[in-house]
Structure formats: structure tokens, C-alpha cells
Design a protein around this motif. Sequence first.
Motif, PDB file in Angstrom:
ATOM      1  N   GLY A  55     -13.626   6.342  -2.459  1.00 56.55           N
ATOM      2  CA  GLY A  55     -13.344   6.872  -1.130  1.00 56.55           C
ATOM      3  C   GLY A  55     -12.406   8.062  -1.179  1.00 56.55           C
ATOM      4  N   VAL A  56     -12.404   8.790  -0.074  1.00 55.89           N
ATOM      5  CA  VAL A  56     -11.520   9.933   0.111  1.00 55.89           C
ATOM      6  C   VAL A  56     -11.113   9.978   1.575  1.00 55.89           C
ATOM      7  N   VAL A  57      -9.817  10.150   1.839  1.00 57.56           N
ATOM      8  CA  VAL A  57      -9.348  10.434   3.195  1.00 57.56           C
ATOM      9  C   VAL A  57      -9.304  11.951   3.342  1.00 57.56           C
ATOM     10  N   MET A  58      -9.973  12.458   4.369  1.00 61.11           N
ATOM     11  CA  MET A  58     -10.043  13.896   4.581  1.00 61.11           C
ATOM     12  C   MET A  58      -9.142  14.311   5.745  1.00 61.11           C
ATOM     13  N   TYR A  59      -8.391  15.399   5.529  1.00 63.53           N
ATOM     14  CA  TYR A  59      -7.612  16.043   6.576  1.00 63.53           C
ATOM     15  C   TYR A  59      -8.299  17.369   6.900  1.00 63.53           C
ATOM     16  N   TYR A  60      -8.766  17.518   8.129  1.00 66.44           N
ATOM     17  CA  TYR A  60      -9.450  18.740   8.556  1.00 66.44           C
ATOM     18  C   TYR A  60      -8.492  19.586   9.392  1.00 66.44           C
ATOM     19  N   CYS A  61      -8.186  20.767   8.883  1.00 67.52           N
ATOM     20  CA  CYS A  61      -7.184  21.641   9.497  1.00 67.52           C
ATOM     21  C   CYS A  61      -7.859  22.846  10.128  1.00 67.52           C
ATOM     22  N   GLY A  62      -7.903  22.865  11.473  1.00 66.98           N
ATOM     23  CA  GLY A  62      -8.551  23.963  12.178  1.00 66.98           C
ATOM     24  C   GLY A  62      -9.980  24.120  11.701  1.00 66.98           C
ATOM     25  N   ASN A  63     -10.407  25.370  11.526  1.00 68.34           N
ATOM     26  CA  ASN A  63     -11.695  25.643  10.894  1.00 68.34           C
ATOM     27  C   ASN A  63     -11.500  26.265   9.525  1.00 68.34           C
ATOM     28  N   GLU A  64     -10.304  26.042   8.961  1.00 67.96           N
ATOM     29  CA  GLU A  64      -9.975  26.693   7.700  1.00 67.96           C
ATOM     30  C   GLU A  64     -10.174  25.782   6.498  1.00 67.96           C
ATOM     31  N   VAL A  65      -9.535  24.611   6.509  1.00 66.38           N
ATOM     32  CA  VAL A  65      -9.445  23.818   5.287  1.00 66.38           C
ATOM     33  C   VAL A  65      -9.871  22.370   5.516  1.00 66.38           C
ATOM     34  N   ALA A  66     -10.740  21.901   4.619  1.00 67.05           N
ATOM     35  CA  ALA A  66     -11.028  20.476   4.486  1.00 67.05           C
ATOM     36  C   ALA A  66     -10.252  20.006   3.264  1.00 67.05           C
ATOM     37  N   HIS A  67      -9.226  19.195   3.481  1.00 67.63           N
ATOM     38  CA  HIS A  67      -8.276  18.842   2.424  1.00 67.63           C
ATOM     39  C   HIS A  67      -8.383  17.367   2.066  1.00 67.63           C
ATOM     40  N   CYS A  68      -8.471  17.085   0.769  1.00 66.83           N
ATOM     41  CA  CYS A  68      -8.603  15.705   0.287  1.00 66.83           C
ATOM     42  C   CYS A  68      -7.246  15.023   0.171  1.00 66.83           C
ATOM     43  N   GLN A  69      -7.205  13.794   0.632  1.00 66.63           N
ATOM     44  CA  GLN A  69      -6.041  12.920   0.471  1.00 66.63           C
ATOM     45  C   GLN A  69      -6.537  11.577  -0.073  1.00 66.63           C
ATOM     46  N   TYR A  70      -5.739  10.898  -0.831  1.00 62.78           N
ATOM     47  CA  TYR A  70      -6.014   9.522  -1.226  1.00 62.78           C
ATOM     48  C   TYR A  70      -7.428   9.360  -1.800  1.00 62.78           C
ATOM     49  N   ILE A  71      -7.649   9.991  -2.938  1.00 65.79           N
ATOM     50  CA  ILE A  71      -8.912   9.887  -3.666  1.00 65.79           C
ATOM     51  C   ILE A  71      -8.822   8.695  -4.613  1.00 65.79           C
ATOM     52  N   GLN A 110     -21.213  23.161   6.033  1.00 66.32           N
ATOM     53  CA  GLN A 110     -22.075  23.175   7.215  1.00 66.32           C
ATOM     54  C   GLN A 110     -21.275  23.163   8.506  1.00 66.32           C
ATOM     55  N   GLU A 111     -20.081  22.535   8.467  1.00 70.38           N
ATOM     56  CA  GLU A 111     -19.223  22.479   9.653  1.00 70.38           C
ATOM     57  C   GLU A 111     -18.400  23.747   9.845  1.00 70.38           C
ATOM     58  N   GLY A 112     -18.512  24.697   8.931  1.00 68.42           N
ATOM     59  CA  GLY A 112     -17.861  25.991   9.111  1.00 68.42           C
ATOM     60  C   GLY A 112     -16.486  26.132   8.508  1.00 68.42           C
ATOM     61  N   TYR A 113     -16.058  25.178   7.667  1.00 70.78           N
ATOM     62  CA  TYR A 113     -14.753  25.316   7.018  1.00 70.78           C
ATOM     63  C   TYR A 113     -14.814  26.389   5.939  1.00 70.78           C
ATOM     64  N   ARG A 114     -13.703  27.086   5.761  1.00 74.74           N
ATOM     65  CA  ARG A 114     -13.653  28.177   4.781  1.00 74.74           C
ATOM     66  C   ARG A 114     -13.323  27.652   3.388  1.00 74.74           C
ATOM     67  N   TYR A 115     -12.464  26.645   3.288  1.00 75.65           N
ATOM     68  CA  TYR A 115     -12.022  26.153   1.992  1.00 75.65           C
ATOM     69  C   TYR A 115     -12.141  24.635   1.918  1.00 75.65           C
ATOM     70  N   PHE A 116     -12.436  24.152   0.707  1.00 73.07           N
ATOM     71  CA  PHE A 116     -12.394  22.726   0.407  1.00 73.07           C
ATOM     72  C   PHE A 116     -11.326  22.546  -0.656  1.00 73.07           C
ATOM     73  N   ASP A 117     -10.251  21.835  -0.318  1.00 71.88           N
ATOM     74  CA  ASP A 117      -9.083  21.736  -1.178  1.00 71.88           C
ATOM     75  C   ASP A 117      -8.965  20.315  -1.735  1.00 71.88           C
ATOM     76  N   PHE A 118      -9.037  20.194  -3.076  1.00 70.47           N
ATOM     77  CA  PHE A 118      -8.964  18.887  -3.717  1.00 70.47           C
ATOM     78  C   PHE A 118      -7.549  18.321  -3.758  1.00 70.47           C
ATOM     79  N   GLY A 119      -6.535  19.172  -3.551  1.00 67.36           N
ATOM     80  CA  GLY A 119      -5.158  18.712  -3.647  1.00 67.36           C
ATOM     81  C   GLY A 119      -4.555  19.009  -5.005  1.00 67.36           C
ATOM     82  N   ILE A 120      -3.241  18.785  -5.113  1.00 67.07           N
ATOM     83  CA  ILE A 120      -2.505  19.211  -6.302  1.00 67.07           C
ATOM     84  C   ILE A 120      -2.763  18.279  -7.491  1.00 67.07           C
TER      85      ILE A 120
END
Length: 316
Positions: A229-245, A270-280
Motif C-alpha cells: 500500500g501507499v498513502v498519497m498526498y495530493y497537493c494542488g495540481n502540482e504534486v502527487a506525493h507518496c507517504q507510508y509505502i 491522467q489527473e493532470g499532476y505535474r510531478y510524482f514524488d516518491f519521497g526522501i
Amino acid sequence: MIAIEKYTPLIKQEWDDAVRNSRNGTFLHLRDYMDYHSDRFADFSLVARDGEKIVAVLPACHEGNTLYSHRGLTYGSWLVPLKHFDATTMLMVWEASVQFLQEHGIESIVYKPVPHIYHRYPCEEDLYAIFRAGGVLAESNISTTIDLDEPLPFDRGNKRNVNLALKSGVEVGLSSDWHGYWAMLDSLLMERYDRHPVHSLDELLLLHSRFPENIKLYTASLGDELLAGVVMYYCGNEVAHCQYISSTEHGRTLKALTLLFDYLINESSQEGYRYFDFGISTENGGLYLNEGLVRQKCRLGGRGIVYNTFKIPIKS
């Protein structure tokens, strides 16, 4: 003239409006997110005004004589508007805030600028102000990010992994099984690292209820068996950020997480996000790099961006 004041709940709506209209704020900076852990941090958020109008806000807390970009947030710098705010204005805000902090016994600032991938429009005037104020780089944590406008493909091994998971019957998608996933995540973290997730289940459920479109859970399963599983944080239309992988041993064998990432990356595009961020992939302020982890993310098409932290002295 710029005047600085401390945030109080009486101006919650003004604060939230300033965040929503800013170039670099995300839902993490709205008070309904920030204040869920108000019992753990001494809030010292700042508001900069020009007359009656808010021109910038700074999510912050303090410990002793140090002001921190809010320690309950991954990032949180001066959040500024699109129009009528340039480097000249930022220097005035910075000068006024330094004077205000000196009057309140603050001797240094630990500052976490919002990484550029979260900006709705270029917004690095604060980095120039930090340079002018004698700030130094204190931490540099590297994350791995996909540019969804021109994504790099998975390498051959991960393409095979996606096909293996599909042939094994692994299914991926949005999930409401927060309790089941949190039990799995907590068990895996305790087994590997002897620690619990940063958020408790109750805290994350509260945040999900407040921000259902921004915080979502996605899982991979085989029948009734939860694999990853992955918890996703969606920030505006800019970043889809992964949490808790996380993934179980059986999930790793079936390459469930690779299939889940393939699904999430395509959906975010497809949802129009500019970046997909896996996290640090770093610890200890960036001094330790998990080389295996960063290579895994790179093979999924990501490349490095940094989450920096600066320390700025306040001179009397």
C-alpha cells in the motif's frame, strides 16, 4: 511598511485564504491540517501585513530561542501571493520579521523552504533573502521525482515485474481499509525498525476526514490478502506525493508494489499532476543515503530533487 504579528485562531479564515491564494502553499499549511497536532508544538506562526492586507504567512513553531519552520510539517516557508510580491517585498518582510523575533527573544531560525516542485508559479525570493541574511545549509534530503509531462519509463526489470504481478492476479486501486493497512504497516515498521508510523491511525483518519480529496489510500491485494500500500498526498495540481509505502514479504515476491506504482503514476498523469514524488531516501539530515532505496526509485523513472533546511542567525 510591513508589520509582523503572531497567528491567532481569530484570523484562521484570513490565514487559509492567504495559503490558498499563494504561489507556494499546499493543503498542509491550512490550519485544519497544521493544528491537528497543536498539543505537540508551540505554534509561533507569523503573519506579515501591509496595512490591513496579509502579504505573507509563515507556518512556524518555537523551542527555546529558536524559531522553526513548523516541525510538524515536511516544509513550510514564507507563503506569498502571485501578484505584487517580489524580491524587494521579501527583503522587507524578512527585515520586519527579524526585528519582531528579536523582540521576542528568538536568536536563530531553522527554515525549510517549500521545494520548487510544489510551486504553482516560480517562488524562490525567500532563498535570496536567506543568502542576504547569512543563512547556511543545515540539511539536504534527497527525494526522487518523476516529471509527468515527460516521464521516463520503468527499466526492463520493473516492466517484467508489472507483468508478473498482473499474471499473478494482483489487483490495485483506491482503498478504504485504513485499519487493515495501518495494522500491516505498523507491524512491518516494528519488525524492521522497531518504531511506529509518525501518524497514529486516529490522526490520519482525522486528516483524511478533513482532506478526503488530498489524502487517499491505495493498496495491492490478492483476493482478501493485503500485499502492499501507499498513502498519497495530493497537493494542488502540482504534486502527487507518496507517504507510508510498505509491502509484505508475499507482496514483494509478487512485485505488488511495482504494479501499484505503475497504476499511481499513470493515474496521477491522467489527473493532470505535474510531478510524482516518491519521497526522501535519506536519514540524519541527509548525511545517510539509502542507496538501495534511491536506486529502486530511479529505476521507476524518478530523478533527484532536494528538500533543504537552512539555519539563519538573528543578529541584534
